[in-house]
Design a protein around this motif. Structure first.
Motif, mmCIF file in Angstrom:
data_model
loop_
_atom_site.group_PDB
_atom_site.id
_atom_site.type_symbol
_atom_site.label_atom_id
_atom_site.label_comp_id
_atom_site.label_asym_id
_atom_site.label_seq_id
_atom_site.Cartn_x
_atom_site.Cartn_y
_atom_site.Cartn_z
ATOM 1 N N LEU A 381 -16.673 -6.874 6.811
ATOM 2 C CA LEU A 381 -17.412 -6.549 5.600
ATOM 3 C C LEU A 381 -16.459 -5.781 4.696
ATOM 4 O O LEU A 381 -16.004 -4.696 5.038
ATOM 5 C CB LEU A 381 -18.646 -5.693 5.926
ATOM 6 C CG LEU A 381 -19.408 -5.109 4.732
ATOM 7 C CD1 LEU A 381 -19.950 -6.209 3.837
ATOM 8 C CD2 LEU A 381 -20.541 -4.199 5.227
ATOM 9 N N ALA A 382 -16.142 -6.377 3.546
ATOM 10 C CA ALA A 382 -15.245 -5.745 2.575
ATOM 11 C C ALA A 382 -16.090 -5.169 1.446
ATOM 12 O O ALA A 382 -16.836 -5.894 0.775
ATOM 13 C CB ALA A 382 -14.247 -6.762 2.039
ATOM 14 N N LEU A 383 -15.989 -3.864 1.231
ATOM 15 C CA LEU A 383 -16.765 -3.177 0.214
ATOM 16 C C LEU A 383 -15.824 -2.441 -0.732
ATOM 17 O O LEU A 383 -14.782 -1.914 -0.314
ATOM 18 C CB LEU A 383 -17.733 -2.172 0.851
ATOM 19 C CG LEU A 383 -18.848 -2.766 1.712
ATOM 20 C CD1 LEU A 383 -19.640 -1.650 2.382
ATOM 21 C CD2 LEU A 383 -19.771 -3.645 0.874
ATOM 22 N N PRO A 384 -16.194 -2.384 -2.022
ATOM 23 C CA PRO A 384 -15.330 -1.679 -2.982
ATOM 24 C C PRO A 384 -15.351 -0.171 -2.733
ATOM 25 O O PRO A 384 -16.397 0.415 -2.421
ATOM 26 C CB PRO A 384 -15.941 -2.034 -4.342
ATOM 27 C CG PRO A 384 -17.368 -2.362 -4.040
ATOM 28 C CD PRO A 384 -17.370 -3.004 -2.680
ATOM 29 N N ASP A 484 -5.737 9.673 -3.314
ATOM 30 C CA ASP A 484 -6.492 8.787 -4.188
ATOM 31 C C ASP A 484 -7.069 7.669 -3.329
ATOM 32 O O ASP A 484 -6.346 7.035 -2.552
ATOM 33 C CB ASP A 484 -5.598 8.178 -5.271
ATOM 34 C CG ASP A 484 -5.336 9.179 -6.398
ATOM 35 O OD1 ASP A 484 -6.103 10.159 -6.482
ATOM 36 O OD2 ASP A 484 -4.373 8.976 -7.147
ATOM 37 N N SER A 485 -8.364 7.412 -3.450
ATOM 38 C CA SER A 485 -9.001 6.341 -2.705
ATOM 39 C C SER A 485 -8.498 4.996 -3.188
ATOM 40 O O SER A 485 -8.244 4.788 -4.383
ATOM 41 C CB SER A 485 -10.525 6.429 -2.876
ATOM 42 O OG SER A 485 -11.160 5.354 -2.236
ATOM 43 N N GLY A 486 -8.378 4.047 -2.233
ATOM 44 C CA GLY A 486 -7.926 2.705 -2.582
ATOM 45 C C GLY A 486 -9.028 1.870 -3.179
ATOM 46 O O GLY A 486 -10.107 2.359 -3.537
ATOM 47 N N ASP A 487 -8.749 0.545 -3.274
ATOM 48 C CA ASP A 487 -9.692 -0.355 -3.930
ATOM 49 C C ASP A 487 -10.789 -0.857 -2.998
ATOM 50 O O ASP A 487 -11.924 -1.069 -3.420
ATOM 51 C CB ASP A 487 -8.942 -1.548 -4.519
ATOM 52 C CG ASP A 487 -8.008 -1.130 -5.645
ATOM 53 O OD1 ASP A 487 -8.337 -0.147 -6.326
ATOM 54 O OD2 ASP A 487 -6.959 -1.786 -5.820
ATOM 55 N N THR A 488 -10.445 -1.104 -1.705
ATOM 56 C CA THR A 488 -11.369 -1.796 -0.809
ATOM 57 C C THR A 488 -11.342 -1.149 0.577
ATOM 58 O O THR A 488 -10.278 -0.772 1.076
ATOM 59 C CB THR A 488 -10.989 -3.291 -0.673
ATOM 60 O OG1 THR A 488 -10.917 -3.881 -1.970
ATOM 61 C CG2 THR A 488 -12.009 -4.029 0.172
ATOM 62 N N TYR A 489 -12.521 -1.072 1.155
ATOM 63 C CA TYR A 489 -12.652 -0.667 2.561
ATOM 64 C C TYR A 489 -13.067 -1.898 3.369
ATOM 65 O O TYR A 489 -13.977 -2.646 2.963
ATOM 66 C CB TYR A 489 -13.708 0.422 2.720
ATOM 67 C CG TYR A 489 -13.306 1.762 2.144
ATOM 68 C CD1 TYR A 489 -11.992 2.232 2.257
ATOM 69 C CD2 TYR A 489 -14.257 2.575 1.524
ATOM 70 C CE1 TYR A 489 -11.642 3.470 1.740
ATOM 71 C CE2 TYR A 489 -13.909 3.808 1.014
ATOM 72 C CZ TYR A 489 -12.589 4.252 1.118
ATOM 73 O OH TYR A 489 -12.245 5.470 0.604
ATOM 74 N N TYR A 490 -12.411 -2.071 4.526
ATOM 75 C CA TYR A 490 -12.733 -3.192 5.417
ATOM 76 C C TYR A 490 -13.429 -2.647 6.658
ATOM 77 O O TYR A 490 -12.826 -1.949 7.473
ATOM 78 C CB TYR A 490 -11.463 -3.949 5.819
ATOM 79 C CG TYR A 490 -10.843 -4.733 4.685
ATOM 80 C CD1 TYR A 490 -11.220 -6.048 4.445
ATOM 81 C CD2 TYR A 490 -9.900 -4.146 3.844
ATOM 82 C CE1 TYR A 490 -10.670 -6.767 3.406
ATOM 83 C CE2 TYR A 490 -9.346 -4.859 2.797
ATOM 84 C CZ TYR A 490 -9.731 -6.168 2.579
ATOM 85 O OH TYR A 490 -9.177 -6.886 1.540
ATOM 86 N N PHE A 491 -14.703 -2.986 6.791
ATOM 87 C CA PHE A 491 -15.484 -2.576 7.957
ATOM 88 C C PHE A 491 -15.493 -3.713 8.987
ATOM 89 O O PHE A 491 -15.678 -4.886 8.631
ATOM 90 C CB PHE A 491 -16.929 -2.251 7.562
ATOM 91 C CG PHE A 491 -17.068 -1.011 6.710
ATOM 92 C CD1 PHE A 491 -17.330 0.211 7.306
ATOM 93 C CD2 PHE A 491 -16.931 -1.073 5.332
ATOM 94 C CE1 PHE A 491 -17.473 1.350 6.522
ATOM 95 C CE2 PHE A 491 -17.074 0.061 4.552
ATOM 96 C CZ PHE A 491 -17.334 1.280 5.149
ATOM 97 N N CYS A 503 -4.652 -4.936 5.113
ATOM 98 C CA CYS A 503 -5.494 -4.500 6.218
ATOM 99 C C CYS A 503 -4.807 -4.797 7.542
ATOM 100 O O CYS A 503 -4.286 -5.886 7.762
ATOM 101 C CB CYS A 503 -6.848 -5.203 6.154
ATOM 102 S SG CYS A 503 -7.970 -4.756 7.481
ATOM 103 N N LYS A 504 -4.809 -3.832 8.419
ATOM 104 C CA LYS A 504 -4.218 -4.005 9.741
ATOM 105 C C LYS A 504 -4.984 -3.140 10.723
ATOM 106 O O LYS A 504 -5.603 -2.146 10.360
ATOM 107 C CB LYS A 504 -2.744 -3.641 9.740
ATOM 108 C CG LYS A 504 -2.454 -2.232 9.235
ATOM 109 C CD LYS A 504 -0.973 -1.988 9.119
ATOM 110 C CE LYS A 504 -0.696 -0.596 8.534
ATOM 111 N NZ LYS A 504 0.750 -0.334 8.378
ATOM 112 N N SER A 505 -4.966 -3.567 12.011
ATOM 113 C CA SER A 505 -5.690 -2.831 13.035
ATOM 114 C C SER A 505 -4.995 -3.022 14.365
ATOM 115 O O SER A 505 -4.541 -4.125 14.678
ATOM 116 C CB SER A 505 -7.144 -3.323 13.133
ATOM 117 O OG SER A 505 -7.820 -2.643 14.176
#
Length: 1287
Positions: A381-384, A484-491, A503-505
């Motif tokens: 789930l990619a959220l701004p 500074d917060s980035g553009d997108t969070y990947y859940f 994105c990496k994990s």
């Protein structure tokens, strides 16, 4: 639970007794009316529609208006069709159809339901079946009845698959009826108190039923207590429902422990769950949803002082309004019935029996939380993010079973780095990556993969990043840069091609549920994500948490511990005694008979009498004699002394407990061919077991708690001891020696052999008023031998013959094991059919055994291939198992083959026809050969009994030695028996059931043992073979000699064989400890002397020597490895063998000097396994029973084994003396006799002295006769003309 505690249950029955049914709400039994056809179009909604004529309002069954059904804009797995029934209804069935006149239909779908249109729950058809079968064309209707039905207002159909040549197309109908209910809402600080009728009615049954929907995971649902701490409580604890029953009385025995029954899991999912508690006498039935726990208490029920009131929702503090002693329930109760009384209705009508505390209302609020399910490791789930803010702030809740998974990835602006939040080993880890710095990691929380909701808060500002899990906080310092917060969070995971996103994990994707996501100070609306207005996603199920507890019910058997991940479960079988995917298969044999035919010696073994059945293994002693005896010892006293008591009072009542439980003992005794238990009794002035009026004064209790008055091997109620049956009691008027009542000590040996009554659990002795009587008895162990199932077999003589049995019931787990032998190339061993399911095991080819079955997922096969053919007329063992995890097949010791079950497939094997053994229902591909020891789920089938009445099949099967002959070792010969094999050790230097028991003796200095070969013997036809016996008129051209020894003496004579013609063979140790062999096969030539410099063999270690002569070629093998071959020059024939001597030789005339020196020194140490051809001198000397051929001089003592016996030069350990009278006993030879107290009367002392004197006189006479016989024999030998002998 003791009876006192059960009064709590019974007092609850002081309530009105009008009839009650679990339906409770009065729903009619005929509940299959169509519910959707009369609804307006506005009641139908969908994720999308292809056009206005394809809208959800056209999706009624059999309707042709519009385009003839619903079709979404895009056909993918994120589409859904929803119905609003207007109110909660009971739904009992659904039906589907494709789009009218089109190629659009759905082939499978999911069904979800909800009360308020949020937080959907998925309906499961079976334990692991989620999807429903759909249509195969556009117009046919597919109905599916829901078992069990459910109650809901909203239904949602989610297509999973559709016609690949068309689109998604659906027309639907829902069937059911109205659902009426009364609901009570508790806010976590409220309760209902129900005051019961105080009329003292005798309770018969107590029934409590309700439904609950929990908002929080902990809280009291109901509670009732008494004056002394006794209470019953139903409590939700961490999403599981626990029923407590506590007597609470300090005056009660400490053995009365509180009862705690736990059922359910994940019950805090904000969905309805049903509860039913039934209390009847000492029985409790506790049901949560479909899972029931039955509990039977010990003892009888009784009454305790309980208050005449019961509270729901909490436990109020007396005298304080809105004060509660424990965590109260937050959620809703529905249809709350207490012995048929609708408590919710009474509360709603404000009846005086009800006291409401706190904020209690009569409507259930609908949850507004929208969970999101991450279905696979590919989900994300990619959220701004709040780009440009000088902080990071993210909160959410999650629940999962997986130990590892990606939760959140985010980048920091201005190239200041990135962070990853992930689970690893059940702990939450935060990794921070910043330019020019090594990764920084912090950990918070533990055990977070427990399926419960856990709160996570991540924040970063200025120089620190904080992560909080529940109440555990971890802080990670940052490099001093602006955040500074980035553009997108990947859940949940990253894009497959995440190089562009960065994105990496370090771990795989997350599988579980998330809810209450906030970014910055703004809550995320998942519905907007579902509608495409916010973010991006893949493989998500929005507005539903699809977590399921795969360990409820647990498929792990026999106490195996269940653990799970999102996709599957596993069983830890450590310490259970079982193995396999579900801990189903026992690690142990079923009997000592089975242990014996694996070649195991006597010793302690675990046996599992019912195999894979519910009974566990237990420890026994297996005494391997000609029969395999199972010895089960009790924990009672070794000896019990009983003295006189007043008339009618018990002289003695002693209980005997066994290491095995009653069920285990029953299974072991039932499996055995014979069981017995011995009672050794010594008595002085005892009384007979009957009083004058015939009332028994002594009895014993068997395993079924029945009292028995018979004794010995007599039939029940005969009341005779063994001497009474044999007619040799000391007083013929009585049937037991101890009945005579003489003023002297007597003894009885009593054998109890009615195995259905064994073992003895208690012995009771009364007295009729003789205070000076006395007796001592000892109860021996339970002894059983044989295994009725191990040799139970049938021979199939035609391809059309078979045996049939009732259908095999192995729905979730089915295991089949048996032996077979055959000479044909193929055939079916067993087959059982259902409507579509089946199970079959067959020999498909000479080298292939195949196990095939179908449980609804399509046929599955497991095949074992062998490098050698199976049709070799030898026994082969087959074990096949099928369970919810997969299938396995093993044949003999070949590698096991396994086939996993499909994920979320059908799991139940449903068979309804007869079980065919040795053939099939079609009478084709029948089996020719033998099947033995057939067991299904640990239950043995009696093949022999069924074969006696079946044409073409014969009971039993001969020819076991081809398989088990290898168990007969050291020259023992396998002999066929009707049920099994026996080893004939007559021509072996060993004895025991497998000819593997070493016969050893310790020779003290100067001792010797002479074996005299038989003078007159009828020649065998093959007199020149290695196994030939020796005779004066036979010339040996070959012989096999074996012996083992340990000594430190040099020189030593190990073996000396003499001849009437002055020929000899000597095996000696020289002064340096080297092995030397002398052969003199011609008295006119010098002997052949060979030295074998293997090593110094007089080193106190055990050494084995094997000599094999074939004409002039002699092969010597030492310690089963070093070999040497020599050629004789003195001759090839050994003529007229006279004797074989071990130890010191008094006369070695004609021998070479080295042999004479060794002969004069003799042998000091241990010798074993001595054999010359068929002659075994140690066995002849130490195992009496054959012809007397052995003369022993000096001290030669038997020892158990040379390898473990006393060291050379030290005194030998004598073997334990044999049991007195052991020669004709049916029991094992080493079970031991009971010990009894010695008779200390004057007559006993005088008798002992007389016995000693007589014994000394007999010994002196025997010695004199023996000396006279030896002198006479020596004179006869010297006067005889030398002749050839054979052994």
């Amino acid at each position: 639970m003791a009876s006192a505690a059960w009064a709590v249950l019974q007092v609850l029955l002081l309530l009105p007794t009008r009839s009650w049914s679990p339906v409770g709400a009065g729903n009619p039994p005929d509940c299959d009316a169509p519910l959707a056809s009369a609804l307006p179009r506005s009641s139908f909604s969908s994720s999308s529609e292809l056009s206005s004529s394809h809208g959800p309002g056209f999706s009624r069954l059999n309707r042709r208006d519009g385009a003839g059904g619903w079709t979404p804009l895009v056909s993918n797995k994120y589409q859904w069709l929803q119905i609003d029934l207007g109110e909660r209804m009971e739904v009992t069935a659904v039906a589907t159809q494709g789009g009218y006149g089109s190629s659009d239909w759905v082939t499978s779908y999911l069904l979800m339901f909800s009360d308020g249109g949020r937080n959907w729950k998925q309906y499961r058809r079976e334990e692991s079946i989620w999807g429903f079968p759909g249509n195969t064309n556009a117009d046919s209707v597919v109905h599916y009845r829901l078992q069990p039905p459910f109650e809901a207002r909203f239904l949602r159909f989610l297509p999973l698959a559709w016609n690949p040549r068309g689109r998604i197309g659906m027309r639907i109908e829902v069937y059911g009826c109205a659902y009426k209910s009364e609901v009570v809402y508790f806010d976590g600080q409220s309760a209902l108190l129900y005051k019961l009728d105080k009329k003292p009615l005798k309770p018969v049954r107590d029934v409590i039923s309700l439904k609950f929907k929990a908002i929080q995971s902990n809280g009291i649902l109901l509670h009732r207590e008494g004056q002394h701490g006794n209470h019953i409580t139903l409590e939700l604890i961490k999403g599981k429902l626990v029923f407590f029953l506590n007597s609470g009385n300090a005056k009660l025995p400490t053995t009365i422990a509180p009862v705690t029954l736990t059922l359910g899991s994940l019950l805090d999912d904000q969905h309805w769950h049903s509860v039913l508690i039934e209390l009847l006498d000492t029985q409790v039935n506790f049901t949560v949803d479909k899972h029931t726990h039955h509990f039977q208490a010990k003892g009888e029920s009784s009454y305790l002082d309980l208050n005449f009131e019961i509270s729901f929702g909490g436990v109020p503090t007396p005298g304080r309004a809105r004060a509660f002693t424990r965590k109260s329930f937050h959620g809703c109760l529905e249809n709350l019935y207490y012995n048929g009384v609708d408590v919710a209705e009474l509360a709603k009508k404000h009846k005086p029996q009800i006291l409401m505390m706190g904020n209690v209302s009569f409507s259930c609020p609908q949850p507004q939380t929208v969970p999101v399910t991450f279905l696979s490791s590919r989900s994300y789930l990619a959220l701004p993010a709040n780009s440009g803010e000088d902080k990071v702030s993210v909160t959410f809740q999650f629940r999962t079973w997986n130990r590892a998974g990606h939760l959140l990835f985010g980048e920091l602006q201005r190239g200041s780095g990135s962070f990853v939040l992930f689970l690893k080993d059940g702990k939450l880890k935060l990794s921070l990556f910043q330019p020019g710095q090594s990764p920084k990691n912090v950990t918070a929380g533990a055990g977070l993969n427990d399926g419960h909701w856990h709160s996570v808060s991540l924040s970063a500002k200025w120089s620190h990043m904080n992560v909080v899990v529940d109440d555990d906080t971890a802080v990670q310092p940052l490099v001093a840069v602006l955040i500074d917060s980035g553009d997108t969070y990947y859940f949940g995971g990253c894009l497959e091609n995440s190089s562009g996103s960065g994105c990496k994990s370090p771990v795989g994707g997350f599988q579980g549920c998330l809810r209450l996501i906030t970014i910055g100070d703004k809550a995320v609306d998942p519905i907007s994500v579902q509608q495409g207005a916010l973010g991006r996603f893949r493989d998500l199920q929005i507005d539903s948490c699809g977590i399921t507890d795969r360990c409820l019910p647990s498929y792990c058997e026999h106490g195996g511990a269940c653990s799970q991940s999102w996709d599957t479960f596993s069983c830890d079988c450590l310490g259970t005694g079982y193995t396999g995917e579900t801990c189903h298969s026992s690690l142990y044999e079923q009997s000592c008979e089975a242990h014996k035919h694996r070649g195991n010696p006597s010793g302690l073994y675990y046996i599992d009498a019912d195999g894979s059945g519910p009974l566990g293994p237990f420890l026994v002693y297996c005494n391997m004699t000609d029969a395999a005896w199972t010895v089960v010892r009790h924990g009672g006293p070794d000896a019990v002394t009983v003295r006189g008591a007043p008339s009618g009072h018990p002289r003695s009542a002693v209980s005997f407990a066994y290491a095995a439980g009653a069920g285990q003992l029953r299974a072991a005794v039932s499996l055995a061919e014979r069981c017995e238990q011995r009672l050794a009794l010594r008595c002085g002035t005892a009384r007979r077991p009957d009083s004058r009026d015939g009332t028994p004064l002594s009895w014993w209790v068997g395993r079924t708690n029945e009292t028995h008055t018979y004794w010995g091997g007599s039939l029940p109620d005969a009341q005779k001891c063994t001497c009474g049956l044999e007619g040799n009691c000391i007083d013929s008027q009585y049937y037991c020696n101890c009945d005579a009542g003489r003023n002297e000590w007597a003894s009885d040996t009593i054998v109890l052999s009615q195995k259905e009554h064994l073992p003895v659990t208690q012995i009771v002795m009364m007295d009729a008023g003789h205070p000076h009587s006395e007796a001592t008895y000892t109860l021996g162990p339970l002894l059983c031998h044989g295994d009725k199932s191990f040799w139970n077999s049938a021979s199939f003589n035609t391809e059309t013959s078979y045996l049939h049995f009732p259908a095999f019931h192995g729905e979730l787990t089915a295991d089949v094991c048996f032996f077979f032998k055959t000479t044909v190339s193929s055939g079916v061993f067993m087959e059982n059919l259902g409507i579509t399911d089946f199970i079959r095991i067959e020999l498909r080819a000479p080298t292939e055994v195949t196990f095939s079955f179908d449980v609804g997922n399509g046929p599955c096969e497991v095949t074992v291939q062998s490098p050698t053919p199976f049709n070799d007329n030898r026994w082969h063992h087959v074990r096949a198992e099928r369970n919810v995890k997969g299938a396995s097949l093993q044949v003999d010791q070949l590698p096991q083959k396994m086939q996993p079950a499909p994920a979320d497939g059908h799991v139940r094997l449903q068979l309804n026809s007869q079980l065919f053994i040795g053939g099939t229902a079609s009478r084709q591909r029948g089996f020719l050969g033998c099947i033995r020891s057939l067991q299904l789920n640990g239950v043995a089938l009696d093949l022999e009994e069924r074969a006696t009445v079946t044409p073409g099949v014969e009971p039993g099967c001969a020819g076991h030695c081809s398989t088990y002959g290898h168990l007969c070792r050291n020259g023992g010969r396998c002999r066929e028996k009707r049920r099994g094999v026996a080893c004939d050790c007559a021509f072996s230097a060993y004895d025991g059931p497998f000819c593997s028991n070493e016969i050893s003796a310790y020779f003290q200095t100067g001792s010797s043992m002479t074996y005299h070969f038989q003078e007159h013997y009828t020649l065998s036809e093959n007199s020149s073979s290695l196994a030939s016996s020796l005779h004066r008129d036979v010339t040996l051209t070959r012989e096999m000699i074996t012996l083992s020894f340990r000594t430190t003496q040099t020189p030593s004579l190990l073996l000396y064989v003499s001849s009437f013609y002055e020929e000899y063979l000597s095996v000696i140790l020289a002064n340096n400890g080297s092995l030397q062999i002398r052969y003199k096969l011609d008295r006119h030539q010098n002997p052949d002397a060979f030295a074998f410099d293997f090593k110094n063999m007089a080193d106190g270690q055990l050494h084995q020597v094997k000599i094999n002569r074939e004409d002039a070629v002699v092969v010597v093998e030492v310690n089963q490895s070093a070999k040497k071959q020599v050629i004789l020059s003195s001759g090839t024939e050994f003529n007229a063998v006279k004797s074989l001597i071990l130890g010191k030789v008094l006369e070695a005339a004609g021998a070479d000097p080295d042999t004479r020196r060794a002969a004069a020194s003799g042998f000091t140490g241990c010798l074993s396994a001595v054999r010359f051809g068929r002659a075994a001198p140690l066995k002849a000397a130490l195992r009496p029973g054959g012809p007397s051929r052995v003369t022993v001089r000096g001290h030669v003592a038997p020892v158990t084994r040379c390898a473990a016996g006393a060291a050379s030069g030290s005194p030998a350990r004598e073997l334990a003396p044999r049991l007195a009278g052991g020669a004709g006993r049916s029991g094992p030879a080493d079970e031991g006799e009971p010990l009894v107290n010695a008779d200390r009367t004057d007559s006993a002392v005088i008798g002992g002295v007389i016995a000693v004197v007589i014994f000394i006189l007999l010994c002196v006479t025997a010695i004199a006769i023996r000396i006279y016989q030896q002198r006479k024999l020596r004179k006869e030998n010297e006067s005889k003309v030398s002749k050839k002998e054979e052994c």
